[in-house]
Scaffold this motif. Structure first.
Motif, short mmCIF file in Angstrom:
data_model
loop_
_atom_site.label_atom_id
_atom_site.label_comp_id
_atom_site.label_asym_id
_atom_site.label_seq_id
_atom_site.Cartn_x
_atom_site.Cartn_y
_atom_site.Cartn_z
N ASP A 279 0.82 -1.21 0.00
CA ASP A 279 0.00 0.00 0.00
C ASP A 279 0.86 1.26 0.00
O ASP A 279 0.51 2.26 0.64
CB ASP A 279 -0.95 0.02 1.21
CG ASP A 279 -2.04 -1.05 1.12
OD1 ASP A 279 -2.17 -1.64 0.03
OD2 ASP A 279 -2.72 -1.28 2.11
N GLN A 280 1.96 1.22 -0.72
CA GLN A 280 2.85 2.37 -0.79
C GLN A 280 3.00 2.85 -2.23
O GLN A 280 2.90 2.06 -3.18
CB GLN A 280 4.25 1.99 -0.24
CG GLN A 280 4.26 1.54 1.21
CD GLN A 280 3.88 2.65 2.17
OE1 GLN A 280 4.31 3.79 2.01
NE2 GLN A 280 3.05 2.33 3.15
N ILE A 281 3.21 4.16 -2.37
CA ILE A 281 3.57 4.71 -3.67
C ILE A 281 5.09 4.74 -3.75
O ILE A 281 5.75 5.38 -2.91
CB ILE A 281 2.99 6.13 -3.85
CG1 ILE A 281 1.47 6.11 -3.81
CG2 ILE A 281 3.46 6.73 -5.17
CD1 ILE A 281 0.83 7.47 -3.92
N ASP A 282 5.67 4.04 -4.70
CA ASP A 282 7.13 3.96 -4.77
C ASP A 282 7.71 5.30 -5.21
O ASP A 282 7.00 6.18 -5.73
CB ASP A 282 7.55 2.85 -5.73
CG ASP A 282 7.24 3.19 -7.16
OD1 ASP A 282 8.17 3.38 -7.94
OD2 ASP A 282 6.03 3.30 -7.49
N ARG B 278 -9.28 12.52 -2.44
CA ARG B 278 -9.65 11.11 -2.25
C ARG B 278 -11.08 10.88 -2.70
O ARG B 278 -11.97 11.69 -2.41
CB ARG B 278 -9.52 10.70 -0.78
CG ARG B 278 -8.12 10.40 -0.32
CD ARG B 278 -8.14 9.76 1.07
NE ARG B 278 -8.75 10.64 2.05
CZ ARG B 278 -8.07 11.41 2.89
NH1 ARG B 278 -6.75 11.39 2.88
NH2 ARG B 278 -8.69 12.18 3.76
N ILE B 279 -11.31 9.75 -3.35
CA ILE B 279 -12.66 9.30 -3.67
C ILE B 279 -12.84 7.95 -2.98
O ILE B 279 -12.22 6.96 -3.35
CB ILE B 279 -12.89 9.15 -5.18
CG1 ILE B 279 -12.70 10.50 -5.88
CG2 ILE B 279 -14.30 8.61 -5.46
CD1 ILE B 279 -12.84 10.42 -7.39
N LEU C 39 -8.08 6.82 -5.44
CA LEU C 39 -9.23 5.94 -5.26
C LEU C 39 -8.96 5.05 -4.05
O LEU C 39 -8.36 3.98 -4.16
CB LEU C 39 -9.47 5.10 -6.51
CG LEU C 39 -9.66 5.88 -7.81
CD1 LEU C 39 -9.97 4.94 -8.96
CD2 LEU C 39 -10.76 6.93 -7.66
N GLY C 40 -9.40 5.50 -2.89
CA GLY C 40 -9.15 4.74 -1.67
C GLY C 40 -9.40 5.58 -0.44
O GLY C 40 -9.64 6.80 -0.52
N SER C 41 -9.31 4.94 0.71
CA SER C 41 -9.63 5.59 1.98
C SER C 41 -8.43 6.36 2.53
O SER C 41 -7.33 6.31 1.98
CB SER C 41 -10.07 4.55 3.00
OG SER C 41 -8.97 3.70 3.33
N ASP C 42 -8.65 7.05 3.66
CA ASP C 42 -7.57 7.79 4.30
C ASP C 42 -6.54 6.84 4.92
O ASP C 42 -5.44 7.26 5.27
CB ASP C 42 -8.12 8.74 5.36
CG ASP C 42 -9.00 8.03 6.40
OD1 ASP C 42 -9.15 6.79 6.31
OD2 ASP C 42 -9.52 8.73 7.29
N ARG C 43 -6.90 5.57 5.06
CA ARG C 43 -5.92 4.61 5.54
C ARG C 43 -4.91 4.27 4.45
O ARG C 43 -3.71 4.13 4.71
CB ARG C 43 -6.62 3.34 6.03
CG ARG C 43 -5.68 2.32 6.66
CD ARG C 43 -6.45 1.16 7.25
NE ARG C 43 -7.26 0.47 6.24
CZ ARG C 43 -8.07 -0.55 6.51
NH1 ARG C 43 -8.20 -0.97 7.76
NH2 ARG C 43 -8.77 -1.12 5.55
#
Length: 609
Positions: A455-458, A499-500, A476-480
């Motif tokens: 769940d990381q952006i490289d 965020r959506i 596209l995803g939650s604050d987590r």
């Protein structure tokens, strides 16, 4: 999602107030219940059973297979019984046939019965077919003289002349069904009971069985009781039907009415409130205008992509993007690349090009072909086909098959100036939200990027996002998954991050339409008049829908037709649009949306006007 199965009765809307049926009652099922006792714990020997019995520790759990079901079948009726697996259909037939005695209630049958309940019942599979014809006939009460008189007729109908003296253990289930059906229908019974037999065997024999049944009905006024999972068969053969769900009678009425309700509701999950919305829409008197709906579907996902390509002519484009259909996230990135090139997206298999895709390529005659998602070890098959047919075309391969790396490779397959100033970051498997965004992402020429398995952006992807080319990024995803710190860091780089994330794909679909697609079209002086209806969890038909959506001023409507909550949400959403929608475009074959699904949404459009 927890399965919610509703078993409460549904009212029949067939008007029978002035109909008096004076035909004799052949089957009268009156408040029948069937209860089986199931051991609450496993006992592995007779000794354990005796000890438990002596200690009064032998406990049973009650299983109610049939619960207070009543119906009547009159002479000449072809009566169908519908229901999901384990709903008590076969148990009911066994009660009617006298095989089981009901726990409570009564069942009366007038006349002789020819039962076809369990294939193989009454056969000894070590014996030949010839011997089994006499054995099964005897069990059904036929004398040897009677079987001798009708033996040739049975053999001819079952089409087993060449296999008469072969042991039945070597027969297929279809051949066994042929013999059983031929024996049971060699006489003209008062009542014929058929349990799934018509679904066994080849198509031609199924037709032959149906013709025999229709002959018994029309020429001899035989009463027929049929259990089948084939709704079309029940609707075609029967005049009346009952739907039993988990032992409860849900609905009884005309076969067409019951089959329609079963198609819309049977086996579907969802709340009782959602079921009520769907059912009320189904039975509403609003006439169905089929002109509202269009279906785009090929023989498979590859053919559907070709049809969408043909509907979106791009005379200025000399490029085509190919992507492996089995890799959905890579296909979304490839769809973005196709938008950057103003080119069509076609689908291929990992190691070869399907015929429908190849024919479309030959029609388009592209000078540039970009291939995404083909691993290097399987590249040769696709490469060889392309070189054979398009030797003069420039070929590019983005070989990575892992979403995050593939997205970067696909992004670099176009020049930076070909991309718009918006990017989208998602996670592998977020199909619904990505489908909802396809019209917007296509219009904005927005590339798709993905987080990794942690769940990381490289760093490489982050570098692209903050390179100064993009002014906004949609996450596209939650604050987590995408915490505030990430958005703040992006903001400090001069990029607006949004965020959506909603509780489900339907809510996200509604938000994306309201916040992105409709306003973007309005800025161009256009209004959304069409909705492209696609299956929430089946993205394979919709990867290249973006171009078609733009050309037709359309937004997306995602629906899971097996989920009553999703279908009810779609019905309500169409009504909320206050009649602005005048066209629905269904993408995919009948496995995605059957005629009842389409009718429900068409009615919702008409109710909104």
């Amino acid at each position: 999602m927890t399965e919610i199965v509703n078993t409460s009765p549904l009212a029949s809307h067939t008007d029978q107030s002035s109909v008096v049926d004076t035909r004799p009652v052949m089957i009268d099922v009156d408040h029948v219940s069937m209860v089986f006792n199931m051991a609450s714990e496993q006992l592995n020997s007779l000794k354990e059973y005796a000890v438990a019995f002596a200690k009064r520790e032998l406990m049973f759990k009650e299983f109610r297979a049939i619960d207070d079901v009543s119906f009547t079948v009159r002479k000449g009726d072809v009566f169908g019984i519908l229901g999901t697996n384990g709903s008590g259909k076969s148990t009911m037939l066994k009660i009617i046939a006298g095989v089981l005695e009901p726990s409570s209630g009564s069942c009366h049958v007038n006349g002789n019965i020819a039962p076809l309940i369990e294939l193989g019942a009454g056969f000894d599979f070590e014996l030949t077919a010839r011997e089994n014809i006499y054995l099964n006939g005897a069990l059904l009460g036929y004398s040897r003289k009677f079987i001798n008189q009708h033996f040739d007729e049975i053999v001819e109908f079952a089409e087993i002349e060449k296999f008469l003296d072969m042991p039945m253990k070597n027969y297929s289930s279809g051949m066994v069904a042929r013999i059983a059906f031929a024996i049971a229908t060699v006489i003209v019974p008062d009542v014929l009971i058929v349990d799934e037999v018509l679904s066994v065997g080849d198509f031609m024999f199924q037709q032959k069985c149906e013709q025999r049944i229709m002959s018994l009905i029309k020429e001899h006024d035989v009463t027929v009781l049929i259990v089948s999972h084939n709704n079309d068969q029940i609707e075609r053969l029967c005049n009346k039907a009952i739907w039993i769900e988990k032992g409860h009678a849900r609905m009884m009425g005309s076969a067409s009415e019951v089959c329609d309700a079963y198609r819309a509701l049977g086996g579907h999950i969802g709340s009782a409130e959602s079921e009520a919305i769907v059912y009320d829409t189904l039975v509403s008197p609003v006439p169905v205008d089929d002109q509202i709906a269009t279906t785009i579907a090929g023989d498979d996902r590859y053919g559907t992509a070709v049809k969408l390509s043909a509907l979106c002519e791009r005379p200025s484009s000399d490029a085509v993007v190919l992507s492996v259909a089995e890799l959905p996230s890579i296909c979304f990135s490839a769809a973005a690349l196709a938008a950057a090139y103003d080119a069509p997206l076609l689908l291929i298999k990992p190691d070869h090009i399907p015929d429908s895709t190849m024919q479309e390529l030959q029609r388009l005659k592209p000078s540039t072909i970009i291939v995404a998602g083909v691993a290097s070890e399987r590249e040769q098959g696709v490469l060889a086909e392309l070189q054979q047919h398009f030797n003069d075309a420039h070929l590019q391969f983005a070989q990575a098959t892992e979403p995050q790396t593939a997205a970067l490779d696909i992004y670099r397959s176009a020049e930076p100036q070909q991309w718009g100033d918006c990017a989208i970051v998602s996670w592998d498997g977020c199909f619904g939200d990505q489908m909802s965004l396809l019209p917007y992402s296509t219009l904005k020429k927005a590339p798709y990027f993905y987080i990794d398995e942690n769940d990381q952006i490289d760093n490489e992807t982050w570098g692209v996002l903050t390179s100064g080319h993009f002014s906004s990024v949609l996450f596209l995803g939650s604050d987590r998954t995408f915490p505030d710190e990430m958005l703040t860091r992006l903001h400090n780089s001069g990029v607006i991050g949004t965020r959506i994330c909603e509780d489900n794909a339907s809510l996200a679909n509604k938000r994306i339409n309201a916040d992105y697609i409709i306003p973007t079209l309005q800025q161009q002086g256009k209004n959304v008049r069409s909705l492209i209806v696609s299956s929430t969890w089946q993205p394979f038909n919709s990867f290249n829908i973006g171009g078609y959506a733009i050309e037709n001023d359309a937004a997306m409507l995602l629906v899971d037709s097996t989920n009553l909550d999703s279908m009810a949400f779609a019905i309500q959403y169409l009504k909320e649009l206050n009649g602005d929608i005048n066209r629905l475009v269904f993408v995919g074959d009948d496995n995605q949306f059957n005629r009842i699904d389409k009718r429900l949404l068409i009615k919702a459009v008409q109710q909104a006007k």
